[in-house]
Scaffold this active site. Structure first.
Site, PDB file in Angstrom:
ATOM      1  CG  HIS A 147      12.524  -0.324 -13.029  1.00 18.01           C
ATOM      2  ND1 HIS A 147      13.890  -0.499 -13.042  1.00 18.01           N
ATOM      3  CD2 HIS A 147      12.317   0.999 -12.843  1.00 18.01           C
ATOM      4  CE1 HIS A 147      14.472   0.671 -12.867  1.00 18.01           C
ATOM      5  NE2 HIS A 147      13.543   1.594 -12.745  1.00 18.01           N
ATOM      6  CD  GLN A 196       7.508   3.620  -8.005  1.00 18.52           C
ATOM      7  OE1 GLN A 196       7.459   4.617  -7.290  1.00 18.52           O
ATOM      8  NE2 GLN A 196       8.593   3.297  -8.660  1.00 18.52           N
ATOM      9  CE  LYS A 252      12.203   3.805  -6.683  1.00 18.58           C
ATOM     10  NZ  LYS A 252      12.387   4.786  -7.759  1.00 18.58           N
ATOM     11  CB  CYS A 292      14.030   2.092 -15.952  1.00 18.01           C
ATOM     12  SG  CYS A 292      15.353   3.258 -15.639  1.00 18.01           S
TER      13      CYS A 292
END
Lengths: 415, 130
Positions: free
Chosen positions: A128, A207, A230, A372
């Site tokens: 990213h 993530q 997230k 991204c």
């Protein structure tokens, strides 16, 4: 009805999220498949924010009155809760705004102190922008060399030349799960190899932390960054984990109030960990609410979260494969054991933004664009991709809705 | 939004008009929409009265950006650079009609933004923000 859609546990989870009870403006059920961008928030997290602002809003660490002491205690208890969740020491948990700020803290503080001309910094081709640009800047300002662990055309790390890449390397920075393709990085291999070569390892866990158990002591990464939003938490709060001895030796990143021990006109001495890295008034409400989010996830069980998403990814791959003969291209590893929470795809000559707009008319939220990761898109030759990502409240019905939505796009675009 | 993808929009997307490069370029510009990664380049050839004699565009991106740019090129021949610089967003909207969501408006306006940039010789503002 399959076992998963009938799963009472998922139904109970869905009931915890008020936004999932609301239809879209077109009267459709909200099918939220963009949790890799940000997850939805359960009522307990929303309640925590309201409770802080309506019952004990006060600045921390200085006030001696009751609500200030309550706010300070809740803020520091939140740090303990988050540290325990990731199996870290409390002093090793630094509050930041998000993953990006955590990575920037390391690139500025540790990087400027330790990286010199002739050193190498190793990242991967999957990163990213938040785990690429800070290292580009560090390489530029120090004269260090930026190297890349390559990935194959499925987005899987290729470690054939890892020893050569690690030679002269000061730091390896990589994401545990790719936000574009879902690839799970082979950290069990890379971290010991990096340490053996004398390099530190910074893991971008943005993530991964929401989607699988993360034991920082066992992982043995030197730095680990994550974002609360997230993983059921609020926006504006994230964490930098660093091994204590590393954090102790690093200079402050931002300076000012709260991060000092003693200030004179000419010079200052700095506070202990973790406050040395927390200049200015912290994001008190969101740190407290993040701890509530972490406790919520703890109640669900991170092993269950991983298995639930693994099954959803497997089901999604099975369903999406049926559209391949009509022009659907599925990217990434294609193996649920090697994928975190995302699947990227394109459909015929329909640009991903057009596809996302058509899916939106059916209440289906997917991301479209470069995610991204512009250099990865360029390398793979994709102008953009559509991305569906899954979380604890998603079901096989959501994936069925996605497939039906893509079939609608086929009709609209006359494919 | 699905109503937006009418036959003539898809036709302009798949068979863009005035697509390519000019052999002689008197004014040009290119830009991208960071949201989508849509890219458009506009090239203009002028006659001796300073009016657009020929126009070509090139680029890649979503159906909205490419079809909007394609349709725009069909309506500007004979216009002077100062006329192009003053084109309102309606120059696009009357081609593509209604139904574009606010976040996709930039896709529709990219071709006009690039065309106006070519006319004024520097990057123009987004037409929907005038």
């Amino acid at each position: 009805m399959s076992v998963l859609t009938a799963d009472a546990k998922v139904r109970r989870i869905i009931a915890d999220f008020p936004i999932l009870q609301r239809p879209t403006s077109r009267g459709k059920r909200l099918v939220y498949l963009d949790s890799a961008a940000t997850s939805q928030k359960p009522q307990v997290v929303i309640d925590s924010l309201v409770e802080y602002y309506s019952q004990y809003n006060a600045n921390i660490h200085r006030g001696v009155y009751e609500i200030a002491e309550r706010a300070t205690a809740a803020f520091e208890k939140a740090r303990e809760t988050v540290a325990a969740f990731f199996n870290a020491q409390t002093q090793e948990i630094i509050w930041t705004r998000n993953t990006t700020e955590a990575i920037n803290l390391v690139s500025h503080s540790w990087g400027q102190q330790n990286v010199r001309r002739g050193d190498a910094i190793l990242v991967t081709q999957l990163e990213h922008h938040s785990n690429l640009v800070p290292w580009q800047v560090l390489a530029e300002t120090t004269g260090a060399e930026l190297r890349f662990i390559p990935v194959d055309d499925r987005g899987v790390h290729v470690l054939d030349n890892i020893d050569a890449l690690l030679d002269g390397c000061k730091l390896v920075a990589l994401s545990q799960v790719s936000n574009s393709l879902g690839t799970i990085a082979p950290l069990d291999t890379i971290i010991p190899r990096a340490h053996a070569a004398g390099a530190l390892v910074m893991v971008d866990g943005a993530q991964a932390a929401p989607n699988m158990p993360v034991d920082l002591k066992a992982l043995d990464a030197d730095f680990y960054a994550l974002s609360a939003h997230k993983m059921c938490g609020p926006t504006g709060i994230g964490v930098l984990y660093g091994k204590r001895e590393l954090l102790e030796a690093m200079p402050p990143f931002l300076t000012g109030g709260d991060m000092i021990r003693k200030v004179e006109y000419a010079k200052s001495t700095y506070n202990d960990l973790p406050w040395k890295f927390e200049a200015g008034t912290s994001n008190v409400a969101d740190a407290i609410a993040f701890a509530v989010a972490v406790e919520y996830l703890n109640g669900i069980g991170m092993e269950w979260v991983r298995e639930h998403e693994r099954q959803l990814v497997g089901y999604a791959l099975d369903r999406l494969q049926t559209l391949e003969e009509r022009g659907l291209s599925i990217y990434g590893p294609r193996d649920p054991d090697r994928i975190g929470d995302v699947i990227s795809f394109n459909f015929g000559d329909v640009h991903s933004h057009d596809l996302a707009s058509i899916l939106d008319t059916e209440g289906i939220c997917v991301r479209a664009g470069h995610h991204c990761t512009m250099p990865l898109m360029e390398k793979m030759g994709w102008p953009a991709t559509a991305r569906a990502s899954f979380y604890i409240y998603n079901t096989e019905e959501d994936i069925d809705a996605l497939v039906t939505g893509i079939e609608k796009a086929a009709r609209v675009f006359k494919i | 939004m699905d109503d937006f993808y009418r036959d003539y929009i898809l036709d302009h997307y798949r068979n863009p008009r005035n697509f390519g490069k000019l052999d002689r370029v008197d004014a040009s510009a290119e830009d991208l929409n960071p949201l989508c990664g849509d890219q458009i380049r506009m090239e203009l050839k002028l006659n001796n009265r300073g009016q657009v004699e020929d126009v070509k565009f090139s680029g890649k991106g979503c159906a909205i950006s490419q079809a909007s740019a394609s349709m725009l090129t069909e309506s500007i021949k004979g216009k002077s650079l100062s006329e192009i610089a003053k084109l309102p967003k309606e120059a696009v909207l009357e081609n593509v009609g209604i139904g574009i969501s606010p976040t996709r408006m930039k896709c529709a306006m990219l071709g006009l933004k690039v065309l106006k940039s070519a006319a004024i010789g520097e990057l123009a503002a987004w037409p929907d923000e005038n």
